[in-house]
Design an enzyme around this catalytic site. Structure first.
Site, PDB file in Angstrom:
ATOM      1  N   LYS A  72      15.626 -42.878  -1.531  1.00 41.47           N
ATOM      2  CA  LYS A  72      14.591 -43.904  -1.501  1.00 41.47           C
ATOM      3  C   LYS A  72      13.223 -43.311  -1.850  1.00 41.47           C
ATOM      4  O   LYS A  72      12.933 -42.147  -1.540  1.00 41.47           O
ATOM      5  CB  LYS A  72      14.566 -44.504  -0.088  1.00 41.47           C
ATOM      6  CG  LYS A  72      13.522 -45.569   0.184  1.00 41.47           C
ATOM      7  CD  LYS A  72      13.637 -46.019   1.633  1.00 41.47           C
ATOM      8  CE  LYS A  72      12.535 -46.984   2.021  1.00 41.47           C
ATOM      9  NZ  LYS A  72      12.631 -47.364   3.455  1.00 41.47           N
TER      10      LYS A  72
ATOM     11  N   SER B 199      12.432 -52.076   4.234  1.00 48.84           N
ATOM     12  CA  SER B 199      11.869 -51.495   3.022  1.00 48.84           C
ATOM     13  C   SER B 199      12.890 -50.769   2.152  1.00 48.84           C
ATOM     14  O   SER B 199      12.563 -50.380   1.046  1.00 48.84           O
ATOM     15  CB  SER B 199      10.745 -50.525   3.410  1.00 48.84           C
ATOM     16  OG  SER B 199      11.244 -49.458   4.191  1.00 48.84           O
TER      17      SER B 199
ATOM     18  N   SER C 269      14.003 -51.444   8.538  1.00 48.43           N
ATOM     19  CA  SER C 269      14.028 -51.200   7.094  1.00 48.43           C
ATOM     20  C   SER C 269      15.372 -50.780   6.525  1.00 48.43           C
ATOM     21  O   SER C 269      15.539 -50.740   5.308  1.00 48.43           O
ATOM     22  CB  SER C 269      12.987 -50.134   6.722  1.00 48.43           C
ATOM     23  OG  SER C 269      11.698 -50.628   6.914  1.00 48.43           O
TER      24      SER C 269
END
Length: 470
Positions: free
Chosen positions: A71, A147, A171
């Site tokens: 990520k 996220s 997230s």
């Protein structure tokens, strides 16, 4: 290896094919690259082109040769650029590996690229001005959550079997719910935060990943969990391996269920119905199930979450080059201003809120073994519903806004408990609906055992989104 075969397999199955010589790692990587490229045009889930070659890894590791993505929440992987989803960050390159990345490499994961995230990871919508909207493979007009949204989109679309994510308020679990995946938020101290930080977000942020199967979640956790030298928070590993606990009977558990949000925000009837059905399944399996909820005060969730928010703001303000406020989105600009104004007294007030919430949750788990809730309060949001660039929000107002959409997850970042989202249902429209299970601190083993029971009773492996690489 045929693309359809690759996309149908989880990491455990792929590793077994490589280990037994039925395919080689190069064939698997070729299939993964083809799979990623075939769906990313629709999903917009990568921050940059795929790496020319997989990042260094141990091919003989427990998951050797299995394709993987990290990520954009750097600095994470040595030598890889990162932006935190922001136009204001340019030319930043990780000088060292995050400790978790070191463990991913040792496990043998072949990292091929980097996935999208909202700016600074502070939204439940992966729709940054820098990279645009990441689209949901189940319905392109819907968001993927945040996220860890890019990671969720590509795992759900069959492009990779698992991917890195982190969770500071939901997230990992919220994208898992929105995209029909398994998303585990580990206990505080279960996975490392170093070497550049003693704790992430005052201990609210936990690093791990997203998968399509419980056995992959157990395998990944087995490879990367455990204390690291110098960590502020640590948990010792259980006496048995996580992949082995899946086969163990947890016994008759005391299970609490609630479909009501602590803040009182409305919960979609389809979403509540899936969580209630999961509770009925657990009762059918043989557990003792009753309605109950921890004594959580919604204001304590918001105040406790401010710790992670201002820690993020402080990291930017202490960077060698401060970001240009003119290139930040509106909520990020508000965050920097509020971080500068945050006092030691404000930190103490937030820590007091965390203490109250943590003790309420801890007391609850002396009476119950497991809590069942929805993951989200609503179906996956349409693009633009959570506008991070709206200048009308203070940081607390923004947290309250996203907690209307996802009111069930952040409490357990504040308290440090492990929680997992399971893809146990679908709406009438065919959209994924996740159910969250929460356990006492350190009881990932229990979560995995119960999750395995639910996976067997309510299997999800046969579901595929409309955008699927295979």
């Amino acid at each position: 290896m045929e693309l359809s075969e690759y996309c149908a397999l989880d990491a455990t199955a792929l590793r077994e094919l490589i280990r037994t010589g039925q395919v080689n790692a190069a064939e698997v990587e070729t299939a993964a690259r083809q799979a990623i490229e075939s769906v990313n045009g629709d999903l917009n889930a990568l921050t940059q082109p795929l790496f020319q070659s997989a990042l260094d890894h141990d091919p003989d590791g427990p998951i050797g040769g299995v394709p993987f993505l990290v990520k954009d929440s750097g600095p994470f992987a040595r030598g890889v650029t990162f932006t935190l989803g922001s136009r204001s960050i340019r030319g930043a390159v990780a000088a060292v590996d995050h400790e978790l990345m070191t463990r991913f490499r040792a496990a043998g994961l072949a990292t091929l690229g980097q996935t999208t995230a909202p700016e600074l990871g502070l939204s439940y919508a992966t729709e940054s001005l820098r990279y645009g909207r990441t689209r949901n493979p189940w319905a392109l007009e819907r968001g993927v959550g945040g996220s860890s949204g890019g990671a969720a989109a590509l795992v759900a679309a069959g492009a990779v079997p698992l991917a890195h994510g982190n969770d500071g308020g939901g997230s990992v679990r919220i994208p898992a719910s929105a995209c029909g995946l398994v998303g585990l938020k580990v206990s505080r101290g279960r996975t490392p935060s170093g070497p550049l930080a003693g704790e992430a977000g005052f201990g609210l942020i936990a690093e791990f990943g997203l998968t399509r199967s419980i056995r992959d979640t157990a395998l990944l956790l087995e490879c990367v969990s455990g204390p690291a030298v110098g960590e502020k928070y640590t948990l010792s590993s259980p006496d048995v391996r996580y992949t082995e606990v899946l086969r163990a009977d947890p016994g008759r558990l005391r299970v609490a269920v609630t479909t009501d949000a602590w803040s009182g925000v409305p919960v979609d009837l389809q979403v509540a119905g899936v969580a209630a059905e999961a509770a009925r399944t657990l009762e059918w399996i043989g557990h003792s199930v009753s309605p109950a909820t921890p004594g959580i005060q919604p204001d304590d969730i918001v105040e406790g979450s401010m710790l992670a928010a201002v820690a993020t703001g402080a990291a930017l303000l202490r960077a060698p080059v401060r970001p240009d406020p003119g290139r930040l989105e509106a909520v990020s600009r508000a965050l920097l201003a509020e971080t500068l104004a945050f006092t030691a007294l404000d930190v103490m007030a937030a820590l007091d809120a965390q203490n109250r919430l943590t003790r309420a949750v801890g007391t609850f788990f002396t009476e119950y073994d497991l809590l069942v809730t929805p993951t989200l309060a609503q179906l996956p949001a349409r693009h633009g519903e959570l506008d991070y660039d709206d200048p009308g929000y203070s940081m607390r107002d923004w947290l309250r806004r996203i907690y209307q959409y996802g009111p069930f997850t952040a409490a357990f970042n504040v308290s440090g408990n492990p929680a997992i989202s399971l893809p146990l249902g679908q709406s009438r429209e065919g959209l994924p609906i996740g159910v969250q299970l929460v356990a006492a601190t350190g009881r990932e083993d229990l979560l995995l055992q119960v999750a395995a029971q639910l996976e067997q009773a309510q299997p999800w492996a046969g579901r595929q989104p409309s955008v699927f690489a295979g």
